[in-house]
Write an enzyme that holds these catalytic residues in place. Sequence first.
Site, PDB file in Angstrom:
ATOM      1  N   SER A 106       0.824  -1.199   0.000  1.00  0.00           N
ATOM      2  CA  SER A 106       0.000   0.000   0.000  1.00  0.00           C
ATOM      3  C   SER A 106       0.871   1.267   0.000  1.00  0.00           C
ATOM      4  O   SER A 106       1.640   1.455  -0.936  1.00  0.00           O
ATOM      5  CB  SER A 106      -0.973  -0.069   1.182  1.00  0.00           C
ATOM      6  OG  SER A 106      -1.960   0.905   1.072  1.00  0.00           O
ATOM      7  N   ASP A 157     -10.273  -4.138  -5.088  1.00  0.00           N
ATOM      8  CA  ASP A 157      -9.631  -3.251  -4.105  1.00  0.00           C
ATOM      9  C   ASP A 157     -10.348  -1.896  -4.135  1.00  0.00           C
ATOM     10  O   ASP A 157     -10.363  -1.227  -5.175  1.00  0.00           O
ATOM     11  CB  ASP A 157      -8.151  -3.093  -4.493  1.00  0.00           C
ATOM     12  CG  ASP A 157      -7.350  -2.352  -3.449  1.00  0.00           C
ATOM     13  OD1 ASP A 157      -7.930  -1.522  -2.721  1.00  0.00           O
ATOM     14  OD2 ASP A 157      -6.138  -2.588  -3.366  1.00  0.00           O
ATOM     15  N   HIS A 188      -8.040  -4.915  -0.642  1.00  0.00           N
ATOM     16  CA  HIS A 188      -6.755  -4.274  -0.348  1.00  0.00           C
ATOM     17  C   HIS A 188      -5.846  -5.196   0.482  1.00  0.00           C
ATOM     18  O   HIS A 188      -4.634  -5.067   0.426  1.00  0.00           O
ATOM     19  CB  HIS A 188      -7.006  -2.956   0.383  1.00  0.00           C
ATOM     20  CG  HIS A 188      -5.871  -1.979   0.237  1.00  0.00           C
ATOM     21  ND1 HIS A 188      -5.467  -1.458  -0.978  1.00  0.00           N
ATOM     22  CD2 HIS A 188      -5.040  -1.428   1.158  1.00  0.00           C
ATOM     23  CE1 HIS A 188      -4.452  -0.631  -0.801  1.00  0.00           C
ATOM     24  NE2 HIS A 188      -4.172  -0.602   0.495  1.00  0.00           N
TER      25      HIS A 188
END
Length: 204
Positions: A106, A157, A188
């Site tokens: 991320s 996501d 995610h």
Amino acid sequence: MSSTYHHLFEPGRDPTKPPLLLLHGTGGDEHSLIELGHALSPGSALLSPRGDVNEHGALRFFRRLAEGVFDLEDVERRTHALADFLEAATKRHGLSSGSLVAVGFSNGANIAGTLLQLRPESLAGAVLFRSMVVLERPAPANSLQGRRVLLANGSVDPLVPPEHPARLAELLKAGGADVALRNFAAGHNLTAGDVSAAQEFLRK
Ligand code: MLT
């Protein structure tokens, strides 16, 4: 800007394995990816810095103005600060310069991406989990020659716009990177499929 990061370092136990640079996501810290690092490449040295931007108590590696809207000046400044830290930390911990393979999740994957674009000499390769396009800038020609990059994303996501992985792949391929794109039936968060794809990628 200081280029010192609070970090964890675990020496490698297997010299045939690449040293990993672990870059956590928003709200994580230097401990968050250690277990993942062990699982992905047992015996690798692990260097795990703590993000130095505090967003209401959640640590990250650069500032954002809103979800997915980045402070681009801050991104550039902090990408260079991280690259300077990596240069010093590899020397200090006895690793060969430019040998680190980033494993980022991320926000950590996003700064690994900007390192590849702005300071390609910092990394030997990268595994980017759930990364986005942060800087719309192709890597300079030949700057990423010989570097392998795995982009692992989730098809549902809610944070990463669906066209970003392919666009990021093009920006990195412009520098000569060998980019593999994997898309998992996932959001995610990481899945077992992400882990085995990264293990296989790191074994090669
Ligand atoms: C995050 O929450 O970390 C974002 O989705 C990625 C970023 O802000 O860099």
